[in-house]
Write an enzyme that holds these catalytic residues in place. Sequence first.
Site, short mmCIF file in Angstrom:
data_model
loop_
_atom_site.label_atom_id
_atom_site.label_comp_id
_atom_site.label_asym_id
_atom_site.label_seq_id
_atom_site.Cartn_x
_atom_site.Cartn_y
_atom_site.Cartn_z
N ASP A 174 -15.87 -0.03 -2.75
CA ASP A 174 -14.55 0.30 -3.28
C ASP A 174 -13.60 -0.90 -3.25
O ASP A 174 -13.46 -1.55 -2.21
CB ASP A 174 -13.91 1.41 -2.43
CG ASP A 174 -14.64 2.73 -2.57
OD1 ASP A 174 -15.08 3.05 -3.69
OD2 ASP A 174 -14.78 3.45 -1.55
N HIS A 180 -4.85 13.89 -6.25
CA HIS A 180 -3.73 13.87 -5.31
C HIS A 180 -3.04 15.21 -5.21
O HIS A 180 -2.21 15.44 -4.35
CB HIS A 180 -2.71 12.79 -5.71
CG HIS A 180 -3.24 11.42 -5.49
ND1 HIS A 180 -3.64 10.61 -6.51
CD2 HIS A 180 -3.48 10.74 -4.35
CE1 HIS A 180 -4.10 9.48 -6.01
NE2 HIS A 180 -4.00 9.53 -4.70
N ASN A 230 0.84 -1.21 0.00
CA ASN A 230 0.00 0.00 0.00
C ASN A 230 0.88 1.26 0.00
O ASN A 230 0.42 2.33 0.35
CB ASN A 230 -0.92 -0.04 1.23
CG ASN A 230 -2.03 0.99 1.16
OD1 ASN A 230 -2.22 1.67 0.15
ND2 ASN A 230 -2.77 1.14 2.26
C1 LIG Z 1 -7.19 5.73 -1.06
N1 LIG Z 1 -6.01 5.45 -0.35
C2 LIG Z 1 -6.00 4.78 0.87
C3 LIG Z 1 -5.09 3.74 1.02
N2 LIG Z 1 -5.06 3.03 2.16
C4 LIG Z 1 -5.92 3.33 3.15
N3 LIG Z 1 -5.90 2.61 4.28
N4 LIG Z 1 -6.80 4.35 3.05
C5 LIG Z 1 -6.87 5.09 1.92
O1 LIG Z 1 -7.69 6.01 1.85
N5 LIG Z 1 -4.24 3.44 0.04
C6 LIG Z 1 -4.26 4.09 -1.23
C7 LIG Z 1 -4.76 5.47 -1.09
C8 LIG Z 1 -3.77 6.29 -0.34
N6 LIG Z 1 -4.36 7.50 -0.01
C9 LIG Z 1 -4.45 8.05 1.20
C10 LIG Z 1 -5.12 9.25 1.23
C11 LIG Z 1 -5.23 9.93 2.40
C12 LIG Z 1 -4.67 9.45 3.54
C13 LIG Z 1 -4.79 10.28 4.74
O2 LIG Z 1 -5.34 11.35 4.65
N7 LIG Z 1 -4.27 9.91 5.89
C14 LIG Z 1 -4.37 10.76 7.03
C15 LIG Z 1 -4.78 9.97 8.26
C16 LIG Z 1 -6.20 9.53 8.20
C17 LIG Z 1 -6.68 9.17 9.58
O3 LIG Z 1 -6.61 8.04 9.98
N8 LIG Z 1 -7.12 10.15 10.33
C18 LIG Z 1 -7.58 10.02 11.71
C19 LIG Z 1 -6.58 10.60 12.68
C20 LIG Z 1 -6.07 11.90 12.20
C21 LIG Z 1 -5.07 12.57 13.13
O4 LIG Z 1 -3.91 12.62 12.82
N9 LIG Z 1 -5.56 13.15 14.19
C22 LIG Z 1 -4.73 13.99 15.02
C23 LIG Z 1 -5.65 14.93 15.75
C24 LIG Z 1 -6.40 15.83 14.82
C25 LIG Z 1 -5.61 16.96 14.30
O5 LIG Z 1 -5.11 17.76 15.12
O6 LIG Z 1 -5.53 17.12 13.06
C26 LIG Z 1 -4.00 13.12 16.01
O7 LIG Z 1 -4.40 11.97 16.28
O8 LIG Z 1 -2.95 13.59 16.47
C27 LIG Z 1 -8.90 10.75 11.86
O9 LIG Z 1 -9.34 11.42 10.94
O10 LIG Z 1 -9.52 10.57 12.90
C28 LIG Z 1 -3.06 11.44 7.29
O11 LIG Z 1 -3.11 12.37 8.12
O12 LIG Z 1 -2.03 11.08 6.73
C29 LIG Z 1 -4.01 8.24 3.54
C30 LIG Z 1 -3.89 7.52 2.35
N1 LIG Z 2 -14.63 6.12 -1.17
C1 LIG Z 2 -13.23 6.38 -0.97
C2 LIG Z 2 -12.42 5.69 -2.02
C3 LIG Z 2 -10.98 6.03 -1.99
S1 LIG Z 2 -10.02 4.91 -2.88
C4 LIG Z 2 -12.97 7.87 -1.01
O1 LIG Z 2 -13.71 8.55 -1.68
O2 LIG Z 2 -12.05 8.34 -0.35
#
Ligand SMILES: CN1c2c(nc(N)[nH]c2=O)NC[C@@H]1CNc1ccc(C(=O)N[C@@H](CCC(=O)N[C@@H](CCC(=O)N[C@@H](CCC(=O)O)C(=O)O)C(=O)O)C(=O)O)cc1
Ligand SMILES: N[C@@H](CCS)C(=O)O
Length: 765
Positions: free
Chosen positions: A609, A704, A120
């Site tokens: 998805d 992206h 991934n």
């Molecule tokens: C579609 N894609 C995905 C893949 N794999 C996945 N498991 N999920 C996917 O969506 N693989 C292929 C692609 C890769 N693309 C992406 C796109 C976006 C992200 C992403 O945005 N990741 C976020 C983390 C998402 C998450 O889990 N968020 C949590 C916690 C967020 C956080 O950091 N919270 C803070 C507090 C809040 C703050 O102050 O902002 C904390 O805990 O400290 C949530 O929303 O609750 C990222 O930040 O990188 C990943 C793959």
């Molecule tokens: N339903 C998801 C697919 C990402 S691959 C989204 O819109 O983020």
Amino acid sequence: MVLSSVLGFPRIGVNREVKKAVEAYWGGKISADELTKVSAEVKKYNWTNVKAKGVDLVPSGEFSLYDHVLDHSASFNVIPKRYLGHGLSALDIYFAMGRGRQADGVDVPACEMKKWFDSNYHFVVPELSDETDFKLNFNKAVEEYNEAKALGIETRPVVLGPVSYLVLGKPAREAKPGFQPISLLPKLLPVYKQLLAELKAAGATSVQIDEPILVLDTAAYLEKQYATAYSELVPVAPKIVLTTYFGRLDSNLTFVAKLPVAGLHIDLDRAPAQLNATLAAVKPTSLVLSLGVVSGRNIWKTDFQAAIKLGQKAIDTLGSDRVIIATSSSLLHTPVTLSSENKLTAEQKDWFSFALEKASEVAVIASVLSGSQDAQVTALLEQNKKSIAARRAFETNSNDAVRKRVAAITPEMLNRKSPFAVRLEVQKKHLDLPKFPTTTIGSFPQTKEIRTTRAKLGKGEISQAEYDKFIEKEIETVVRFQEKVGLDLLVHGEPERNDMVQYFGEQLDGFVFTQNGWVQSYGSRYVRPPIIVSDVSRPFPMTVRWSSYAQSVTKKPMKGMLTGPVTILNWSFPRADVSREIQAKQLALALRDEVNDLEKAGISAIQVDEPAIREGLPLRRSDWDTYLTWAVDSFRLATAGVTDTLQTHSHFCYSDFGDIFPSIQRLDADVISIEASKSDMKLLQTFKEYGYSNEIGPGVYDIHSPRVPGEQEIKDRIAAMLEILPDHLLFINPDCGLKTRGWKETEASLANLVAAARWARQQFA
Ligand SMILES: CN1c2c(nc(N)[nH]c2=O)NC[C@@H]1CNc1ccc(C(=O)N[C@@H](CCC(=O)N[C@@H](CCC(=O)N[C@@H](CCC(=O)O)C(=O)O)C(=O)O)C(=O)O)cc1
Ligand SMILES: N[C@@H](CCS)C(=O)O
Ligand SMILES: [Zn+2]
């Protein structure tokens, strides 16, 4: 003496320091110097901690601010012209290639990203042509080697090998038809020679050169290129350990064993059966064999006894000086350390090893095999025996109801009630969508407010009722926006989801999840894969509440949104005691119940998805059929229990479909959306050639990048698509979900998308 080695360490920082610093730099909040300081701290943490665990060969040079393949491109001057001439610093050119740039009069899209083998993780694809002017802009391997040395730590630098680098690349736009990147090998080798000679001069005694494409069928045609490359590099380089991972060498072993390198690394986690053949092939040579016995791809504790057995077998054949105990691959794919986890039970924690714990594992196994087993190592061995036994005992617990349901799956459960042609007509009437319906892939911007509100719920600072109200408000905002901008098939925006896989993992029985188990997915985007620990089932509906609420606030059709069984499996850490097929089918049954419940709740389109279906494809073609059969069956099992009026959608980003088109057709989703904006029209041509018969929405812009696609740009794409695809089957949508985007660019991009679709309705009436 048997040495221990780690092939690469997570470069995100124990508390995601790199993400925070990189994003702060992009936001103009910190300077390049401050970013460099954060990187230096993270590298120092990695080197000192891996060393402290007793590892002999500590990796350097694999740290990255965005992606290690992009690092090589920047270093080798493989920089497409469109990023030059804007007055950007080298660092900003690097980030522009990774994520595009649209500011201060500069407007360049990002380079294409592809999945790193079957993981991934995404790499930035090098763009190559006869005009590529290779030169060594900087020598990252030497810089980081020296940086570690200054801290008193001797490291083994890691470099991506020249053959893999070229094969992972693609022809640049200006490349002549038929151009093959590997043809550039003679031009690239002098740069590698310079890089490696400088490394030797700096004092490095050995270097890890990664050639992961050696586990692919295609490498069989590259024997000559490998022979040329390594006979040129060996004389000038430190001792080379040629490193393969994620699969088996198979017949490629014959020529690999003849290369004049000092060592060879093989992955015994993914392909333990290759040990015997490899031992036989390397025995008559002087090659050192590095055994990847500690998995770089999962989080399960290594069974020391099993690993020691493999190691002993190698020692018996080669002698202990010719054996290294290593992680199977870089640990990039695992979270940094288990010590950050406070919510896992003691029993669960005892099952796992994250990157730092794995570093300790290679050191312990190597010291046992070296005969340097002290009291501490003996205690660790004993403890490991107990942990492995406890996990095995837990694995015997099974959920009989789930097992029986899987055993009772019938062929009829995989089939929709009527063929697609019949469903198409029924659904056209039922959903009443216009020609070229517009839709999105599901997620809308995950704003800081959404994330912090969820974090507050987690910390108990707000109640569940307050959080739910907040999510309802977010959903309504997204619905009103879609109505206003004029989209046809709406989504609820997924504000309640932390991640499209983690969210489901948290609601299904059979999973555990971490607090800080982050793994880099691409650039500054990380995921926290849930862990499958036992049989999977759905205690309660998971999405019905939010989809129903979204449908209740609009008259337009609302698309329900689920993550498919194969994708949940691939983006989780799977269990090691049960096959992936069984795990996928358990997930599929849970999702089937959810799909049926959504239909009962009045939802008339549901997207399931499956972006990871291609990524899960085995690396060797001979293993494809088995995988594709159960993967496609699992999707069908999840989606086929509905009536003809229910329009099923599926979505695939990174649509590197290659030869799996028949399987995409066999999914029998009514509509698929695919990532297409950055690939040329060849992808759609292939859909045509295969006679793909169902509805399809090739993405019209890349999500992206924060860049807003112009209306004309989208019109041009639609026109080009219509030269290939039948107009009555075309949907118009972005490449993927909008969760990483801000509202400003989302509004502008979708307004252009809707305007372009309206134009198409007139133009191609
Ligand atoms: C579609 N894609 C995905 C893949 N794999 C996945 N498991 N999920 C996917 O969506 N693989 C292929 C692609 C890769 N693309 C992406 C796109 C976006 C992200 C992403 O945005 N990741 C976020 C983390 C998402 C998450 O889990 N968020 C949590 C916690 C967020 C956080 O950091 N919270 C803070 C507090 C809040 C703050 O102050 O902002 C904390 O805990 O400290 C949530 O929303 O609750 C990222 O930040 O990188 C990943 C793959
Ligand atoms: N339903 C998801 C697919 C990402 S691959 C989204 O819109 O983020
Ligand atoms: Zn996607």
